[in-house]
Scaffold this motif. Structure first.
Motif, mmCIF file in Angstrom:
data_model
loop_
_atom_site.group_PDB
_atom_site.id
_atom_site.type_symbol
_atom_site.label_atom_id
_atom_site.label_comp_id
_atom_site.label_asym_id
_atom_site.label_seq_id
_atom_site.Cartn_x
_atom_site.Cartn_y
_atom_site.Cartn_z
ATOM 1 N N THR A 5 18.627 -6.867 20.534
ATOM 2 C CA THR A 5 19.909 -6.177 20.620
ATOM 3 C C THR A 5 20.926 -7.129 21.256
ATOM 4 N N PRO A 6 22.187 -6.947 20.953
ATOM 5 C CA PRO A 6 23.206 -7.835 21.541
ATOM 6 C C PRO A 6 23.159 -7.848 23.074
ATOM 7 N N GLU A 7 22.913 -6.696 23.686
ATOM 8 C CA GLU A 7 22.870 -6.634 25.145
ATOM 9 C C GLU A 7 21.695 -7.450 25.692
ATOM 10 N N ARG A 8 20.539 -7.325 25.089
ATOM 11 C CA ARG A 8 19.367 -8.086 25.554
ATOM 12 C C ARG A 8 19.549 -9.573 25.298
ATOM 13 N N ARG A 9 20.146 -9.909 24.170
ATOM 14 C CA ARG A 9 20.417 -11.317 23.861
ATOM 15 C C ARG A 9 21.358 -11.918 24.906
ATOM 16 N N GLU A 10 22.389 -11.145 25.283
ATOM 17 C CA GLU A 10 23.345 -11.627 26.275
ATOM 18 C C GLU A 10 22.673 -11.815 27.641
ATOM 19 N N ILE A 11 21.816 -10.894 28.018
ATOM 20 C CA ILE A 11 21.121 -11.001 29.300
ATOM 21 C C ILE A 11 20.247 -12.249 29.325
ATOM 22 N N LEU A 12 19.504 -12.503 28.259
ATOM 23 C CA LEU A 12 18.668 -13.709 28.223
ATOM 24 C C LEU A 12 19.527 -14.975 28.237
ATOM 25 N N ASP A 30 28.265 -5.344 34.825
ATOM 26 C CA ASP A 30 28.474 -4.011 35.394
ATOM 27 C C ASP A 30 27.360 -3.054 34.970
ATOM 28 N N LEU A 31 26.124 -3.524 35.152
ATOM 29 C CA LEU A 31 24.936 -2.734 34.834
ATOM 30 C C LEU A 31 24.099 -2.566 36.093
ATOM 31 N N PRO A 32 23.320 -1.490 36.177
ATOM 32 C CA PRO A 32 22.377 -1.387 37.303
ATOM 33 C C PRO A 32 21.337 -2.506 37.219
ATOM 34 N N LEU A 33 20.897 -2.966 38.382
ATOM 35 C CA LEU A 33 19.913 -4.045 38.429
ATOM 36 C C LEU A 33 18.644 -3.664 37.672
ATOM 37 N N GLY A 34 18.198 -2.435 37.797
ATOM 38 C CA GLY A 34 16.996 -1.990 37.089
ATOM 39 C C GLY A 34 17.135 -2.095 35.587
ATOM 40 N N THR A 35 18.324 -1.845 35.070
ATOM 41 C CA THR A 35 18.576 -1.968 33.632
ATOM 42 C C THR A 35 18.458 -3.420 33.192
ATOM 43 N N VAL A 36 19.011 -4.321 33.976
ATOM 44 C CA VAL A 36 18.915 -5.747 33.663
ATOM 45 C C VAL A 36 17.453 -6.182 33.672
ATOM 46 N N LYS A 37 16.709 -5.730 34.664
ATOM 47 C CA LYS A 37 15.290 -6.101 34.752
ATOM 48 C C LYS A 37 14.504 -5.571 33.567
#
Length: 55
Positions: A5-12, A30-37
């Motif tokens: 997903t674009p969001e997961r790609r951006e995080i990586l 602007d995401l919760p830390l748990g969501t990023v993890k």
């Protein structure tokens, strides 16, 4: 990485290309830390499955 997903790609991208920590990524997006993890863990698991299926 196109199948992520674009969001997961951006995080990586932020983690592995820019070297940001998970708390830094959470603040930047602007995401919760748990969501990023969880997105990081799921994206890496998806990549791992893809690599092992091609081996």
């Amino acid at each position: 990485m196109a199948f992520l997903t674009p969001e997961r790609r951006e995080i990586l991208f932020l983690a592995y290309y820019l070297g940001l920590t998970q708390p830094e990524i959470a603040r930047r997006l602007d995401l919760p830390l748990g969501t990023v993890k969880s997105h990081t863990r799921r994206a890496l698991r998806s990549l791992s499955c893809l690599v092992s299926s091609r081996a």
